[in-house]
Design a protein around this motif. Structure first.
Motif, PDB file in Angstrom:
ATOM      1  N   GLY A  28      -9.164 -19.513  -9.572  1.00  0.00           N
ATOM      2  CA  GLY A  28      -8.803 -19.530  -8.156  1.00  0.00           C
ATOM      3  C   GLY A  28      -8.778 -20.931  -7.582  1.00  0.00           C
ATOM      4  O   GLY A  28      -9.111 -21.132  -6.404  1.00  0.00           O
ATOM      5  N   LEU A  29      -8.396 -21.903  -8.412  1.00  0.00           N
ATOM      6  CA  LEU A  29      -8.477 -23.308  -8.002  1.00  0.00           C
ATOM      7  C   LEU A  29      -7.536 -23.615  -6.842  1.00  0.00           C
ATOM      8  O   LEU A  29      -7.908 -24.323  -5.898  1.00  0.00           O
ATOM      9  N   LEU A  30      -6.321 -23.105  -6.908  1.00  0.00           N
ATOM     10  CA  LEU A  30      -5.322 -23.347  -5.873  1.00  0.00           C
ATOM     11  C   LEU A  30      -4.812 -22.008  -5.348  1.00  0.00           C
ATOM     12  O   LEU A  30      -4.884 -20.990  -6.041  1.00  0.00           O
ATOM     13  N   GLU A  31      -4.285 -22.053  -4.148  1.00  0.00           N
ATOM     14  CA  GLU A  31      -3.702 -20.850  -3.552  1.00  0.00           C
ATOM     15  C   GLU A  31      -2.289 -21.166  -3.071  1.00  0.00           C
ATOM     16  O   GLU A  31      -2.063 -21.474  -1.898  1.00  0.00           O
ATOM     17  N   PRO A  32      -1.315 -21.129  -3.990  1.00  0.00           N
ATOM     18  CA  PRO A  32       0.060 -21.497  -3.611  1.00  0.00           C
ATOM     19  C   PRO A  32       0.683 -20.474  -2.666  1.00  0.00           C
ATOM     20  O   PRO A  32       0.331 -19.295  -2.683  1.00  0.00           O
ATOM     21  N   LEU A  33       1.574 -20.976  -1.844  1.00  0.00           N
ATOM     22  CA  LEU A  33       2.427 -20.091  -1.064  1.00  0.00           C
ATOM     23  C   LEU A  33       3.654 -19.765  -1.915  1.00  0.00           C
ATOM     24  O   LEU A  33       3.880 -20.382  -2.962  1.00  0.00           O
ATOM     25  N   ARG A  34       4.452 -18.838  -1.476  1.00  0.00           N
ATOM     26  CA  ARG A  34       5.641 -18.466  -2.249  1.00  0.00           C
ATOM     27  C   ARG A  34       6.847 -18.341  -1.315  1.00  0.00           C
ATOM     28  O   ARG A  34       6.724 -17.896  -0.177  1.00  0.00           O
ATOM     29  N   THR A  35       7.988 -18.733  -1.850  1.00  0.00           N
ATOM     30  CA  THR A  35       9.234 -18.572  -1.114  1.00  0.00           C
ATOM     31  C   THR A  35       9.653 -17.106  -1.157  1.00  0.00           C
ATOM     32  O   THR A  35       9.044 -16.293  -1.864  1.00  0.00           O
ATOM     33  N   ILE A  36      10.695 -16.786  -0.432  1.00  0.00           N
ATOM     34  CA  ILE A  36      11.179 -15.404  -0.436  1.00  0.00           C
ATOM     35  C   ILE A  36      11.710 -15.004  -1.804  1.00  0.00           C
ATOM     36  O   ILE A  36      11.837 -13.812  -2.098  1.00  0.00           O
ATOM     37  N   THR A  37      11.995 -16.006  -2.656  1.00  0.00           N
ATOM     38  CA  THR A  37      12.421 -15.711  -4.032  1.00  0.00           C
ATOM     39  C   THR A  37      11.259 -15.815  -5.013  1.00  0.00           C
ATOM     40  O   THR A  37      11.464 -15.939  -6.218  1.00  0.00           O
ATOM     41  N   ASN A  38      10.018 -15.849  -4.466  1.00  0.00           N
ATOM     42  CA  ASN A  38       8.794 -15.790  -5.276  1.00  0.00           C
ATOM     43  C   ASN A  38       8.521 -17.063  -6.080  1.00  0.00           C
ATOM     44  O   ASN A  38       7.882 -17.028  -7.132  1.00  0.00           O
ATOM     45  N   ILE A  39       8.995 -18.208  -5.601  1.00  0.00           N
ATOM     46  CA  ILE A  39       8.726 -19.493  -6.256  1.00  0.00           C
ATOM     47  C   ILE A  39       7.512 -20.139  -5.601  1.00  0.00           C
ATOM     48  O   ILE A  39       7.431 -20.228  -4.374  1.00  0.00           O
ATOM     49  N   ARG A  40       6.545 -20.586  -6.428  1.00  0.00           N
ATOM     50  CA  ARG A  40       5.331 -21.230  -5.908  1.00  0.00           C
ATOM     51  C   ARG A  40       5.676 -22.556  -5.225  1.00  0.00           C
ATOM     52  O   ARG A  40       6.518 -23.312  -5.705  1.00  0.00           O
ATOM     53  N   TYR A  41       4.961 -22.846  -4.156  1.00  0.00           N
ATOM     54  CA  TYR A  41       4.977 -24.203  -3.610  1.00  0.00           C
ATOM     55  C   TYR A  41       3.608 -24.493  -3.006  1.00  0.00           C
ATOM     56  O   TYR A  41       2.860 -23.588  -2.655  1.00  0.00           O
ATOM     57  N   TYR A  42       3.284 -25.802  -2.932  1.00  0.00           N
ATOM     58  CA  TYR A  42       1.917 -26.237  -2.655  1.00  0.00           C
ATOM     59  C   TYR A  42       1.904 -27.255  -1.516  1.00  0.00           C
ATOM     60  O   TYR A  42       2.835 -28.039  -1.344  1.00  0.00           O
ATOM     61  N   SER A  43       0.796 -27.288  -0.791  1.00  0.00           N
ATOM     62  CA  SER A  43       0.633 -28.197   0.346  1.00  0.00           C
ATOM     63  C   SER A  43       0.031 -29.529  -0.105  1.00  0.00           C
ATOM     64  O   SER A  43      -0.407 -29.691  -1.242  1.00  0.00           O
ATOM     65  N   ASP A  44      -0.014 -30.480   0.852  1.00  0.00           N
ATOM     66  CA  ASP A  44      -0.675 -31.769   0.593  1.00  0.00           C
ATOM     67  C   ASP A  44      -2.125 -31.561   0.165  1.00  0.00           C
ATOM     68  O   ASP A  44      -2.615 -32.216  -0.760  1.00  0.00           O
ATOM     69  N   GLU A  45      -2.822 -30.655   0.842  1.00  0.00           N
ATOM     70  CA  GLU A  45      -4.239 -30.432   0.545  1.00  0.00           C
ATOM     71  C   GLU A  45      -4.437 -29.941  -0.891  1.00  0.00           C
ATOM     72  O   GLU A  45      -5.378 -30.362  -1.580  1.00  0.00           O
TER      73      GLU A  45
END
Length: 296
Positions: A28-45
């Motif tokens: 559970g190191l990171l908690e990526p968000l996902r686009t509407i096409t289910n692709i991970r993306y990550y914040s600065d933090e």
């Protein structure tokens, strides 16, 4: 706020995307968000956290242990590493973390520590320039944003200017003109070569980046210059490079002219007899030596 793909995280941290996914799922190191096409993306933090964690793992920490640390504890462990003598690669990793965090004090502190340990010139050769090679690659692929590149460029630029100001060679018998042609904006290497010239005892006339050629012609009757140094870094067509060199030859035919930069090795222009290619710092020192000694 900036957002990063998992490929960006892999590039910046040196941790494979497959491993990052395992760390996410297992710890559970990171908690990526996902686009509407289910692709991970990550914040600065999340990028900052991964950079800090990857640094600890690279230096012997177990991911199972680091994954349960609070963010503050992770940062404290990174600071402990900063107090130890690390390899150049480890120092560069720390500088990249500081760059992403826009942490001015830490970035300068790391450089100051290295300068104290191995000297100013060696720090630039083994840490700063390799760092910028990495930053350049990251910028090309979109993993580093212009503001981050400008942040580190301005710190190192100020450092070079401050160190160069220590030399007062106003009575030197030989003056070197340093400049970059119009369109050339990357001046860190030019500043470093100016520093080396000052250290060797030369007087310098530093015009910096993006200098119109007509301005150079106006110097002839105003300022005595014995040597000229410039760099061809940005992309330039072979014919344009040759034409510019001929212009320089006409303007500086009674002077020694030194040129450097990737475009020379790419296009191999015909150089007049008073021109010398400076491939690296070793070549610069060969041609310039210490003022008063016999130089080529």
């Amino acid at each position: 706020m900036n957002y990063y793909t998992i490929k960006d995280l892999e590039t910046l941290s040196g941790i494979k995307a497959h491993t990052i996914r395992i760390w996410e799922k297992r710890y559970g190191l990171l908690e990526p968000l996902r686009t509407i096409t289910n692709i991970r993306y990550y914040s600065d933090e999340e990028l900052r956290k991964l950079l800090n964690v990857s640094m600890l793992v690279k230096h012997g920490y177990k991911i199972s242990k680091v994954s349960v640390f609070e963010d503050k504890q992770i940062q404290q462990e990174v600071l402990k590493l900063n107090e130890k003598s690390l390899s150049s690669e480890g120092i560069i990793d720390q500088l990249i973390v500081s760059m992403v965090n826009f942490d001015h004090l830490n970035f300068e502190g790391i450089l100051a520590q290295e300068i104290e340990r191995i000297g100013f010139e060696e720090t630039f050769m083994t840490v700063v320039f390799p760092l910028f090679e990495k930053v350049g690659i990251y910028w090309q692929i979109g993993s580093v944003f212009p503001a981050q590149e400008h942040f580190v460029s301005n710190i190192t630029r100020q450092l070079l200017i401050r160190e160069s100001s220590r030399f007062s060679n106003h009575q030197a018998s030989s003056t070197v003109l340093f400049y970059l042609r119009e369109g050339e904006l990357h001046e860190l290497s030019l500043l470093f070569y100016q520093y080396l010239a000052l250290k060797a005892g030369y007087k310098t006339l530093y015009l910096g980046q993006n200098v119109p050629f007509d301005d150079l012609l106006k110097l002839e009757g105003m300022q005595k210059v014995d040597r000229v140094f410039t760099a061809f870094i940005n992309g330039i067509e072979p014919d344009e490079l040759n034409d510019y060199i001929q212009q320089m030859n006409a303007a500086f035919k009674r002077k020694k002219v030194f040129v450097t930069g990737a475009q020379l090795s790419l296009h191999h222009p015909q150089l007049p007899s008073n021109f010398k290619v400076v491939a690296d710092v070793r070549a610069f020192k060969k041609y310039f030596g210490t003022l008063g000694e016999r130089v080529s």
